[in-house]
Design a protein around this motif. Sequence first.
Motif, PDB file in Angstrom:
ATOM      1  N   ALA A 130       0.882  -1.293  -0.009  1.00  0.00           N
ATOM      2  CA  ALA A 130      -0.108   0.052  -0.100  1.00  0.00           C
ATOM      3  C   ALA A 130       0.755   1.265  -0.180  1.00  0.00           C
ATOM      4  N   ALA A 131       1.835   1.295   0.839  1.00  0.00           N
ATOM      5  CA  ALA A 131       2.924   2.433   0.740  1.00  0.00           C
ATOM      6  C   ALA A 131       3.572   2.730  -0.706  1.00  0.00           C
ATOM      7  N   ALA A 132       3.850   1.477  -0.941  1.00  0.00           N
ATOM      8  CA  ALA A 132       4.460   1.602  -2.660  1.00  0.00           C
ATOM      9  C   ALA A 132       3.460   2.225  -3.604  1.00  0.00           C
ATOM     10  N   PHE A 133       2.324   1.810  -3.488  1.00  0.00           N
ATOM     11  CA  PHE A 133       1.163   2.006  -4.543  1.00  0.00           C
ATOM     12  C   PHE A 133       1.242   3.294  -4.475  1.00  0.00           C
ATOM     13  N   THR A 134       1.304   4.194  -3.454  1.00  0.00           N
ATOM     14  CA  THR A 134       0.827   5.732  -3.587  1.00  0.00           C
ATOM     15  C   THR A 134       1.746   6.499  -4.582  1.00  0.00           C
ATOM     16  N   SER A 135       3.190   5.918  -4.766  1.00  0.00           N
ATOM     17  CA  SER A 135       3.977   6.690  -5.660  1.00  0.00           C
ATOM     18  C   SER A 135       4.192   5.691  -6.940  1.00  0.00           C
ATOM     19  N   PHE A 136       3.924   4.273  -6.934  1.00  0.00           N
ATOM     20  CA  PHE A 136       4.088   3.658  -8.013  1.00  0.00           C
ATOM     21  C   PHE A 136       3.091   3.761  -8.981  1.00  0.00           C
ATOM     22  N   ARG A 137       1.816   4.124  -8.595  1.00  0.00           N
ATOM     23  CA  ARG A 137       0.893   4.332  -9.537  1.00  0.00           C
ATOM     24  C   ARG A 137       1.059   5.798 -10.407  1.00  0.00           C
ATOM     25  N   ARG A 138       1.880   6.514  -9.954  1.00  0.00           N
ATOM     26  CA  ARG A 138       2.343   7.727 -10.722  1.00  0.00           C
ATOM     27  C   ARG A 138       3.575   7.588 -11.584  1.00  0.00           C
ATOM     28  N   THR A 139       3.937   6.177 -11.596  1.00  0.00           N
ATOM     29  CA  THR A 139       4.998   6.172 -12.751  1.00  0.00           C
ATOM     30  C   THR A 139       4.696   6.050 -14.091  1.00  0.00           C
ATOM     31  N   THR A 140       5.316   6.443 -14.997  1.00  0.00           N
ATOM     32  CA  THR A 140       4.904   6.338 -16.404  1.00  0.00           C
ATOM     33  C   THR A 140       4.765   4.892 -16.753  1.00  0.00           C
ATOM     34  N   ALA A 141       3.851   4.547 -17.752  1.00  0.00           N
ATOM     35  CA  ALA A 141       3.749   3.531 -18.282  1.00  0.00           C
ATOM     36  C   ALA A 141       5.068   2.907 -19.058  1.00  0.00           C
ATOM     37  N   ARG A 142       5.886   3.836 -19.557  1.00  0.00           N
ATOM     38  CA  ARG A 142       7.155   3.222 -20.211  1.00  0.00           C
ATOM     39  C   ARG A 142       7.958   2.987 -19.127  1.00  0.00           C
ATOM     40  N   GLU A 143       8.134   3.661 -17.756  1.00  0.00           N
ATOM     41  CA  GLU A 143       8.870   3.285 -16.834  1.00  0.00           C
ATOM     42  C   GLU A 143       8.661   2.015 -16.454  1.00  0.00           C
ATOM     43  N   ARG A 144       7.314   1.541 -16.182  1.00  0.00           N
ATOM     44  CA  ARG A 144       7.004   0.273 -15.914  1.00  0.00           C
ATOM     45  C   ARG A 144       7.387  -0.674 -16.858  1.00  0.00           C
ATOM     46  N   SER A 145       7.368  -0.425 -18.038  1.00  0.00           N
ATOM     47  CA  SER A 145       7.658  -1.071 -19.264  1.00  0.00           C
ATOM     48  C   SER A 145       9.058  -1.641 -19.080  1.00  0.00           C
ATOM     49  N   ARG A 146       9.961  -0.421 -18.881  1.00  0.00           N
ATOM     50  CA  ARG A 146      11.572  -0.740 -18.722  1.00  0.00           C
ATOM     51  C   ARG A 146      11.824  -1.831 -17.591  1.00  0.00           C
ATOM     52  N   LEU A 147      11.056  -1.643 -16.440  1.00  0.00           N
ATOM     53  CA  LEU A 147      11.179  -2.563 -15.347  1.00  0.00           C
ATOM     54  C   LEU A 147      10.822  -3.987 -15.681  1.00  0.00           C
ATOM     55  N   LEU A 148       9.670  -4.048 -16.407  1.00  0.00           N
ATOM     56  CA  LEU A 148       9.314  -5.482 -16.683  1.00  0.00           C
ATOM     57  C   LEU A 148      10.324  -6.142 -17.749  1.00  0.00           C
ATOM     58  N   LYS A 149      10.780  -5.194 -18.804  1.00  0.00           N
ATOM     59  CA  LYS A 149      11.759  -5.894 -19.619  1.00  0.00           C
ATOM     60  C   LYS A 149      13.171  -6.195 -19.061  1.00  0.00           C
ATOM     61  N   LYS A 150      13.484  -5.460 -17.952  1.00  0.00           N
ATOM     62  CA  LYS A 150      14.708  -5.893 -17.406  1.00  0.00           C
ATOM     63  C   LYS A 150      14.636  -6.980 -16.239  1.00  0.00           C
ATOM     64  N   TRP A 151      13.275  -7.243 -15.855  1.00  0.00           N
ATOM     65  CA  TRP A 151      13.226  -8.591 -15.222  1.00  0.00           C
ATOM     66  C   TRP A 151      13.137  -9.596 -15.930  1.00  0.00           C
ATOM     67  N   TYR A 152      12.413  -9.413 -17.358  1.00  0.00           N
ATOM     68  CA  TYR A 152      12.292 -10.396 -18.373  1.00  0.00           C
ATOM     69  C   TYR A 152      13.880 -10.971 -18.557  1.00  0.00           C
ATOM     70  N   ASP A 153      14.735  -9.855 -18.977  1.00  0.00           N
ATOM     71  CA  ASP A 153      16.119 -10.174 -19.386  1.00  0.00           C
ATOM     72  C   ASP A 153      16.704 -11.072 -18.192  1.00  0.00           C
ATOM     73  N   LEU A 154      16.668 -10.669 -16.901  1.00  0.00           N
ATOM     74  CA  LEU A 154      17.501 -11.313 -15.943  1.00  0.00           C
ATOM     75  C   LEU A 154      16.752 -12.632 -15.806  1.00  0.00           C
ATOM     76  N   VAL A 155      15.541 -13.058 -15.824  1.00  0.00           N
ATOM     77  CA  VAL A 155      14.996 -14.335 -15.908  1.00  0.00           C
ATOM     78  C   VAL A 155      15.582 -15.258 -17.068  1.00  0.00           C
TER      79      VAL A 155
END
Length: 543
Positions: free
Chosen positions: A108-133
């Motif tokens: 819940a604490a994280a959501f207050t700021s994470f919800r305001r990240t841009t879609a492109r920021e979230r995309s880059r995080l997921l892509k980095k996680w994909y690469d690591l997997v």
Amino acid sequence: MPALAALLRPLNQQSRSILPHLAKRIRPTIILPPSRTARLSLSTHNVPKLADPSLLQPYPFVNNEFLTLDSLSANSTFDVHDPATGALIATIPDQNVQDTRTAIDAAAAAFTSFRRTTARERSRLLKKWYDLVMENKEDLATIITWENGKPLADARTEVVYAASFLEWFAEEAPRVYGDVIPVNNPVNRVVTQKMPVGVCGLITPWNFPAAMITRKIAPAIAAGCTAVCKSPGETPLTALALAELSRRAGFPDGVINILTTLANTPSVGKELCTHPTIRKISFTGSTHVGKILMSQASSTLKKCSFELGGNAPFIVFADAPDLDAAVAGAVAAKFRSSGQTCVCANRIYVQDAIYDEFANRFTEKVKEFSLGHGFGSDTTHGPLIHDRAVDKAHSHVQDAVSQGATVTLGGAHREDLGPNFYDLTVLTGMTKEMAIHREETFGPVAALFKFSTEKEVVELANQSEVGLAGYFFSSNMGRIWRVAEALEVGMVGINTGMISDPAAPFGGVKQSGFGREGSKYGIDEFVQVKTMTFGGVGGELEG
């Protein structure tokens, strides 16, 4: 890391020597005890070295940290066993309701700021996680095979499949579009925006310990949500390895949280479903448990998606374009992961004109497989997850035989290979009165039913309270459309036994649940549509 050595219990005296090195993050050699016989598999199974031993984590993951027992409310633990040998792999904290609330607070604490990240920021995080997997595919596959039992080749395939959801939703994140809506009032303008639903409670099963997590977490993150995931008690180590990779990918504190529990599963599940901060529940598991969770979630009117039990029909018409292809498709749909998938063919209907030929070819094909430990070089199929799964498979076989079915292959508990092995089994002469026709086996038992007409088989196929997947083989285009539309299932495989793809919507109808995972529709499960009406902005141009 002395607590790591304390919790990661060895399988035998040889593996005991690796713990100090594991704590120092030096590659371990973990040796499993020999199986009791070597028929169809190796007599000794050496777990391959982990290139990165720090992926083997025995602690829950909350707020970007792995929490040891002394930092948890829970003071109990549970054991994780190799289903092939029954040997102990690790001892894990059994988190309780208070620990669950701590994780929810972090999300819940994280959501207050994470919800305001841009879609492109979230995309880059997921892509980095994909690469690591993908970079750690071999280690992840090793962990899956060790705690789940599936052959290493299948585990590698699962890792790639799991990673594909991270990649898919990395690409979907920037494509969550709203609308501009024509309105009746000329001075108003109406637009919609898709907003993240909030903190999500995700409950995942053991049969795909990597893919079922990424299929839920990836769209939640892509939408801007944060997540608390209850990992399966049978296979928590895979989830925790994925959590470690998410930390390396750079996810902010509290965005991803992984709970570990076994004995406390009912109370932890109830807390996720009733806690007012959790705004979305996604569950994959049995219909029985799904009904309980849905009832609990109703107390706070949460958004829900449920992927529940299946009893998939697999129909082979006499006009199948290629009988060998139909056999291969049926074998793949039935015996994937030793029959332990929700979309496994459970009732195989074969038209009378080709029934005997199909049954013979099917049986001969299944004879080619090798049953054994997942790390065996020749193994194609591993053990079932636990003794209850073995008992259910055998009870279905006994019920069928008692009512006149014939066992053409298998039909026995293979205790000579290990405690949870059951023969790959083929039954012919099946009838609708037998238990397999109405109950999902979730094991390596193929039941072949005979039918005569299209209408008859569709009626038989639809005689089920659940409707997840269905399959059929035919070359008649008119029949293909008729049968595909008439089957009461959420997914239909036509001339194929494999239907899973991150681009394809996954989900069922009837008591198989509701909601869709994967595909362009998957992210919609984690957003809410907000309408914004702007008044006094229309009319004539000024001046």
